[in-house]
Design an enzyme around this catalytic site. Sequence first.
Site, PDB file in Angstrom:
ATOM      1  CG  HIS A  35      57.978  25.705  17.772  1.00 32.08           C
ATOM      2  ND1 HIS A  35      57.346  24.828  18.622  1.00 32.08           N
ATOM      3  CD2 HIS A  35      58.490  24.950  16.769  1.00 32.08           C
ATOM      4  CE1 HIS A  35      57.464  23.596  18.151  1.00 32.08           C
ATOM      5  NE2 HIS A  35      58.164  23.643  17.028  1.00 32.08           N
ATOM      6  CG  ASP A  95      61.288  23.492  15.058  1.00 31.41           C
ATOM      7  OD1 ASP A  95      60.569  22.681  15.668  1.00 31.41           O
ATOM      8  OD2 ASP A  95      60.832  24.378  14.317  1.00 31.41           O
ATOM      9  CG  MET A 113      65.452  19.655  13.399  1.00 29.77           C
ATOM     10  SD  MET A 113      65.045  19.972  11.681  1.00 29.77           S
ATOM     11  CE  MET A 113      63.497  20.850  11.854  1.00 29.77           C
ATOM     12  CG  MET A 171      55.179  16.458  14.306  1.00 25.62           C
ATOM     13  SD  MET A 171      55.834  18.104  14.596  1.00 25.62           S
ATOM     14  CE  MET A 171      56.401  18.565  12.969  1.00 25.62           C
ATOM     15  CG  PHE A 195      63.265  19.673   5.710  1.00 29.28           C
ATOM     16  CD1 PHE A 195      64.559  20.149   5.528  1.00 29.28           C
ATOM     17  CD2 PHE A 195      63.046  18.301   5.705  1.00 29.28           C
ATOM     18  CE1 PHE A 195      65.617  19.273   5.342  1.00 29.28           C
ATOM     19  CE2 PHE A 195      64.098  17.411   5.518  1.00 29.28           C
ATOM     20  CZ  PHE A 195      65.394  17.895   5.334  1.00 29.28           C
ATOM     21  N   GLY A 196      61.135  23.265   7.465  1.00 29.13           N
ATOM     22  CA  GLY A 196      60.071  24.255   7.402  1.00 29.13           C
ATOM     23  C   GLY A 196      59.522  24.318   5.987  1.00 29.13           C
ATOM     24  N   GLY A 197      58.435  25.037   5.826  1.00 23.39           N
ATOM     25  CA  GLY A 197      57.907  25.323   4.493  1.00 23.39           C
ATOM     26  C   GLY A 197      57.223  24.163   3.789  1.00 23.39           C
ATOM     27  CG  ASP A 207      55.592  22.144  14.446  1.00 24.21           C
ATOM     28  OD1 ASP A 207      55.714  22.972  13.534  1.00 24.21           O
ATOM     29  OD2 ASP A 207      56.554  21.673  15.087  1.00 24.21           O
ATOM     30  N   GLY A 208      53.364  22.637  11.559  1.00 22.11           N
ATOM     31  CA  GLY A 208      53.720  22.298  10.186  1.00 22.11           C
ATOM     32  C   GLY A 208      52.703  22.796   9.186  1.00 22.11           C
ATOM     33  N   GLY A 247      56.189  28.817  11.123  1.00 17.49           N
ATOM     34  CA  GLY A 247      57.544  29.246  10.797  1.00 17.49           C
ATOM     35  C   GLY A 247      57.558  30.123   9.573  1.00 17.49           C
TER      36      GLY A 247
HETATM   37  C1  DX5 Z   1      59.301  20.926  11.274  1.00 13.54           C
HETATM   38  C2  DX5 Z   1      59.324  21.847  12.482  1.00 13.54           C
HETATM   39  C3  DX5 Z   1      58.390  22.979  12.390  1.00 13.54           C
HETATM   40  C4  DX5 Z   1      58.689  23.959  11.283  1.00 13.54           C
HETATM   41  C5  DX5 Z   1      57.368  24.518  10.830  1.00 13.54           C
HETATM   42  O1  DX5 Z   1      60.017  19.781  11.576  1.00 13.54           O
HETATM   43  O2  DX5 Z   1      58.990  21.112  13.645  1.00 13.54           O
HETATM   44  O3  DX5 Z   1      58.312  23.672  13.633  1.00 13.54           O
HETATM   45  O4  DX5 Z   1      59.517  25.015  11.645  1.00 13.54           O
HETATM   46  O5  DX5 Z   1      57.605  25.319   9.731  1.00 13.54           O
HETATM   47  P1  DX5 Z   1      56.415  25.792   8.792  1.00 13.54           P
HETATM   48  O6  DX5 Z   1      55.483  26.598   9.637  1.00 13.54           O
HETATM   49  O7  DX5 Z   1      57.126  26.601   7.750  1.00 13.54           O
HETATM   50  O8  DX5 Z   1      55.773  24.550   8.247  1.00 13.54           O
HETATM   51 ZN    ZN Z   2      58.566  22.195  15.527  1.00 11.72          ZN
END
Ligand code: DX5
Ligand code: ZN
Length: 223
Positions: free
Chosen positions: A35, A37, A39, A140, A146-148, A178-179, A200
Amino acid sequence: MSNSCWIAPSILSADFARLGEEVDAVVEAGADLIHFDVMDNHYVPNLTVGPVVCEALHRHGVKVPIDVHLMVRPVDRIVPDFAAAGAGYISFHPEASDHVDRTIHLIREHGCKPGLVFNPATPLNWLDYTLDKLDLVLLMSVNPGFGGQQFIDGVLPKITEVRRRVSASGRAVRVEVDGGIKVDNIAAAAKAGADTFVAGSAIFGSRNYAATIAAMRAALARV
Ligand code: DX5
Ligand code: ZN
């Protein structure tokens, strides 16, 4: 569930100084997709990587499809570049495109599989005239950028509604979430109807990628 489950580690949480090795490691550990991402600090409040990095991974020899998640506005300008850079799936947010049908066709014409992405508050009526042209619907379970972040439980009934529509269509459309996906909530997303799971921080933040992916598969097997 008609399709087998796929796990898609998000490189957002990888060590970007060693990206090729990190991707090799998660593929070795059992990833089904990578995957990716994208941005733009405009559609979402963060900035990541573009086609040059996708192409570098492609040339490096990633053995699974690259699942490009565009969080950019405008969308169309960059689609051919990602197709040329080796993307397998290209997904975009309908709010970010002026002509959603045109963007879907553009992705297909360039040899990639189109996906439509729904933010937590985006209504599913964007599927009304598009589902028959899509290969993937991405839900989503956090707000993008953001991740995490923490998984938003309210998205579970939305996943179920997408699964219902996909089943009614009779087409093989992946339902991706995702998320905030972790070992302890992946089963709930699967039960709701997802078959493709982006993770992620849960994977790249763990010490043993293979053990984490195996624990996710074990949780999925119990659904
Ligand atoms: C957020 C991204 C996700 C992100 C998920 O905008 O689209 O793909 O990397 O990260 P986690 O799994 O840490 O929530
Ligand atoms: Zn994503």
